[in-house]
Design an enzyme around this catalytic site. Sequence first.
Site, PDB file in Angstrom:
ATOM      1  N   ASP A 102      16.943 -22.013 -18.060  1.00 47.56           N
ATOM      2  CA  ASP A 102      16.262 -22.387 -19.299  1.00 47.56           C
ATOM      3  C   ASP A 102      15.357 -21.233 -19.705  1.00 47.56           C
ATOM      4  OD1 ASP A 102      15.554 -23.889 -21.450  1.00 47.56           O
ATOM      5  OD2 ASP A 102      14.180 -25.206 -20.373  1.00 47.56           O
ATOM      6  N   GLU A 139      27.714 -21.932 -12.624  1.00 46.68           N
ATOM      7  CA  GLU A 139      26.468 -21.165 -12.673  1.00 46.68           C
ATOM      8  C   GLU A 139      25.337 -22.055 -13.181  1.00 46.68           C
ATOM      9  OE1 GLU A 139      29.037 -17.262 -14.174  1.00 46.68           O
ATOM     10  OE2 GLU A 139      27.289 -17.926 -15.311  1.00 46.68           O
ATOM     11  N   LYS A 191      25.161 -30.398 -19.609  1.00 44.52           N
ATOM     12  CA  LYS A 191      23.715 -30.600 -19.577  1.00 44.52           C
ATOM     13  C   LYS A 191      23.356 -31.733 -18.619  1.00 44.52           C
ATOM     14  CE  LYS A 191      22.516 -27.648 -22.858  1.00 44.52           C
ATOM     15  NZ  LYS A 191      21.751 -28.099 -24.018  1.00 44.52           N
ATOM     16  N   TYR A 246      24.712 -12.621 -15.560  1.00 41.07           N
ATOM     17  CA  TYR A 246      25.885 -13.457 -15.324  1.00 41.07           C
ATOM     18  C   TYR A 246      27.114 -13.040 -16.127  1.00 41.07           C
ATOM     19  CZ  TYR A 246      23.623 -15.592 -19.409  1.00 41.07           C
ATOM     20  OH  TYR A 246      22.998 -15.789 -20.623  1.00 41.07           O
ATOM     21  N   CYS A 305       3.690 -32.149 -55.423  1.00 39.85           N
ATOM     22  CA  CYS A 305       3.329 -32.461 -54.039  1.00 39.85           C
ATOM     23  C   CYS A 305       3.380 -31.191 -53.201  1.00 39.85           C
ATOM     24  CB  CYS A 305       4.293 -33.508 -53.475  1.00 39.85           C
ATOM     25  SG  CYS A 305       3.984 -33.913 -51.752  1.00 39.85           S
ATOM     26  N   ALA A 328       0.830  -1.209   0.000  1.00 49.92           N
ATOM     27  CA  ALA A 328       0.000   0.000   0.000  1.00 49.92           C
ATOM     28  C   ALA A 328       0.866   1.261   0.000  1.00 49.92           C
ATOM     29  CB  ALA A 328      -0.928  -0.001   1.206  1.00 49.92           C
ATOM     30  N   LEU A 345      27.709 -21.749 -26.337  1.00 49.79           N
ATOM     31  CA  LEU A 345      28.601 -22.573 -25.523  1.00 49.79           C
ATOM     32  C   LEU A 345      28.705 -23.983 -26.078  1.00 49.79           C
ATOM     33  CD1 LEU A 345      27.384 -21.588 -21.937  1.00 49.79           C
ATOM     34  CD2 LEU A 345      29.536 -20.913 -23.003  1.00 49.79           C
ATOM     35  N   CYS A 365       8.268 -39.914 -51.902  1.00 60.46           N
ATOM     36  CA  CYS A 365       7.142 -39.571 -52.763  1.00 60.46           C
ATOM     37  C   CYS A 365       7.689 -39.195 -54.132  1.00 60.46           C
ATOM     38  CB  CYS A 365       6.367 -38.395 -52.158  1.00 60.46           C
ATOM     39  SG  CYS A 365       5.295 -37.531 -53.319  1.00 60.46           S
ATOM     40  N   CYS A 388      -0.068 -35.921 -51.604  1.00 63.65           N
ATOM     41  CA  CYS A 388      -0.495 -35.718 -52.994  1.00 63.65           C
ATOM     42  C   CYS A 388      -1.000 -36.987 -53.673  1.00 63.65           C
ATOM     43  CB  CYS A 388       0.646 -35.111 -53.808  1.00 63.65           C
ATOM     44  SG  CYS A 388       2.017 -36.255 -54.121  1.00 63.65           S
ATOM     45  N   CYS A 433       1.694 -41.299 -51.514  1.00 60.41           N
ATOM     46  CA  CYS A 433       2.044 -40.137 -50.696  1.00 60.41           C
ATOM     47  C   CYS A 433       0.814 -39.670 -49.921  1.00 60.41           C
ATOM     48  CB  CYS A 433       2.567 -39.008 -51.575  1.00 60.41           C
ATOM     49  SG  CYS A 433       2.827 -37.452 -50.685  1.00 60.41           S
ATOM     50  N   LYS A 460      22.484 -23.305 -15.306  1.00 59.74           N
ATOM     51  CA  LYS A 460      22.130 -22.918 -16.680  1.00 59.74           C
ATOM     52  C   LYS A 460      20.617 -22.734 -16.761  1.00 59.74           C
ATOM     53  CE  LYS A 460      22.848 -24.167 -21.516  1.00 59.74           C
ATOM     54  NZ  LYS A 460      21.434 -24.009 -21.913  1.00 59.74           N
ATOM     55  N   TYR A 462       3.972   1.488  -1.123  1.00 57.08           N
ATOM     56  CA  TYR A 462       4.610   1.581  -2.439  1.00 57.08           C
ATOM     57  C   TYR A 462       3.633   2.153  -3.469  1.00 57.08           C
ATOM     58  CZ  TYR A 462       7.124   0.296  -6.688  1.00 57.08           C
ATOM     59  OH  TYR A 462       7.765   0.354  -7.904  1.00 57.08           O
ATOM     60  N   ASP A 463       2.408   1.631  -3.467  1.00 54.58           N
ATOM     61  CA  ASP A 463       1.398   2.088  -4.432  1.00 54.58           C
ATOM     62  C   ASP A 463       1.108   3.568  -4.266  1.00 54.58           C
ATOM     63  OD1 ASP A 463       1.248  -0.443  -5.456  1.00 54.58           O
ATOM     64  OD2 ASP A 463      -0.563  -1.007  -4.344  1.00 54.58           O
ATOM     65  N   LYS A 494      32.802 -21.737 -16.028  1.00 52.76           N
ATOM     66  CA  LYS A 494      33.642 -20.724 -16.668  1.00 52.76           C
ATOM     67  C   LYS A 494      34.959 -20.599 -15.910  1.00 52.76           C
ATOM     68  CE  LYS A 494      29.570 -17.932 -17.889  1.00 52.76           C
ATOM     69  NZ  LYS A 494      28.858 -16.657 -17.651  1.00 52.76           N
TER      70      LYS A 494
END
Length: 675
Positions: A118, A114, A315, A226, A433, A33, A82, A427, A412, A409, A116, A35-36, A291
């Site tokens: 995603d 570090e 990984k 990083y 096709c 409150a 990397l 095919c 086609c 196919c 990794k 902050y707002d 690293k």
Amino acid sequence: MSSPARRAAQLHTLLHDHSHRYYVLDDPSVSDAEYDALFRELQDLEDAHPELQTPDSPTQRVGAPPLAGFDSVEHAVPMLSLGNAFNREELIEFDRRVRERLERDEGTVQYVAEPKLDGLAISLRYEDGIFVQGATRGDGRSGENVTENLRTIEMIPLRLRTDQPPAVFEARGEVFMSHSAFAALNASMLEAGKPAFVNPRNAAAGSLRQLDSRKTAERRLSINLYGLGELQGIDTPPTQMAALDLLAELGFPVNPEIRLCDGIEACYEFHESIQLKRAELGYDIDGVVFKVDSLAEQRELGFVSRAPRWAIAQKFPAEEAQTVIDSVEFQVGRTGALTPVARLVPVFVGGVTVSNATLHNMDEIARKDIMIGDTVIVRRAGDVIPEVARVVLEKRGPNSRAIELPSQCPVCGSPVVNLGTEVKARCTGGLQCAAQRREAIKHFASRRAMDIDGLGDKLVEQLADADLIETVADLYTLNAEQLQSLPRMGEKSVGNLIKAIDKSRHATLARFLFALGIRDIGETGAALLAKQFGSLDALMQASEEELTRIDDIGPIAANSILSFFANPDNRAVVDALLAAGIELPATASAEVDTVLSGKTYVLTGTMSRFSRDEAKKRLQQLGAKVSGSVSSKTTAVFAGESPGSKVSKAESLNVPVLDENALQALLDSPEADPT
């Protein structure tokens, strides 16, 4: 009473400090409150005095009006990819190479470990302490300008927390979405009747690439920093850990799991421990990045192509899950090859919900004894296409049935043939096709072919679905009105695409031949044909005997060329392309220099100054042949790092093996050929 400008400055400082404590330090100093109330006071001040609104104002985090598209940004310092390690042995081999190059016979190398993340790699640029530009990694050399979207991420400081800001400070990091934010986003998507995102990474990518940054502001993206890019007016830290400390001091969030490891065994121990902790983190990681800590040693180690020698990503092992094959469909590729794809009962594996998996070909199906209705183990690692690893035979029921190659196919209806000399069935429809036509258009527009910038796979599908293109020749009949009728195609995007299409009219014969997608003819074959015949007309009139006189053009490739140009549909497309203004210089000298004619080179290992593709292209431009195998006819082998068996083969045949310095010397002064 303070002036509006002074009060606005006070509010800036207060709000930035409160945001930093809340979003970065996780240590809020005021209630929501309070902050707002401060935020609304600043909004009111800026509404009454628009001149007080600055780029670093906390009010700029709410989003801006929609953009027509994203501009391209050139990275002052390339954003490198990397290399990967997938097991302990490969990590130990990485350390061996590092110590060997640093001539470190004794002792250990200090590494920074570090997690990794995603997510999406981004770059944040500050000038005189103010955030001015943010960009995606893109291809490492240039990315998309997503500044307005990045402004909405509360964890990103809009100005650096220092009284002595440097002239330029560029931070590198990863934008991602936490599990809680992902769950909240998908709940809101489903409530609105929209499809949910399959995983946090896709959600983060989709959110960061919203043209309307107000939508990005609603999606609670996170970021960890990083690394450093361009620096001006500030000393470069001596180590990676010092760089991370500097980032934290300036107000950036740095991952709390990062550790300094003394030697590669400590790195492996960290990898194992963080893998066990993975599920508790609250966000997705797919491995660990190691690293070399010393930045001086990083500079000494240098780079291999677009990857640093001083870092590697280990990984996590591929993830597997059990599901059932519901059905099998056959997809048709550019050359007509049929690829069986398993339609699965959806299963969550490797961070995504998987409902399709490749079965590769009929031989692989037979080898693994895969049947429709089988319970199978599906494997996925990173961004690799999911595959069926094996069948759970003890769960095979009476309703399982064999997978049969179609005789026609599926797209086609043309006959499907299996020549017996190939693993893939094909095919026979050619450009009749629709599936082959679409894939042919994607190949034609690709970077190594006609290089039509902006014409990606999704846009090709849109154009085909809207019946705006049927063959590659139709690309040159597109107009602005047609393109603007497609989703997400604003005036600027349309203008850029039309310019790119027009630019592609001025092509070399080698590029054009490769772009046509003639079966068995790659870049090397296309360059050889262009050099030998000099013009398209001469090539189209060539006999099998004339074609097979060329090194690397054997009877199979010659037959593919003859069959392609004998097909009336293909000839009609070529004629339409020429009528659309495709210009092909008709002199062989325009394609390649001839100073190295008659020489045959082999490239092996990893080069540091340029990629093997770049080296190959430059040698071919000088008239040399670049082969993939060593023989007694090989002039020399140029070996980079980790060259493999080709060096041994060359030595057994007394073929010279030269290093990258010799290759550079040859390219710089081919007349003084060191070979």
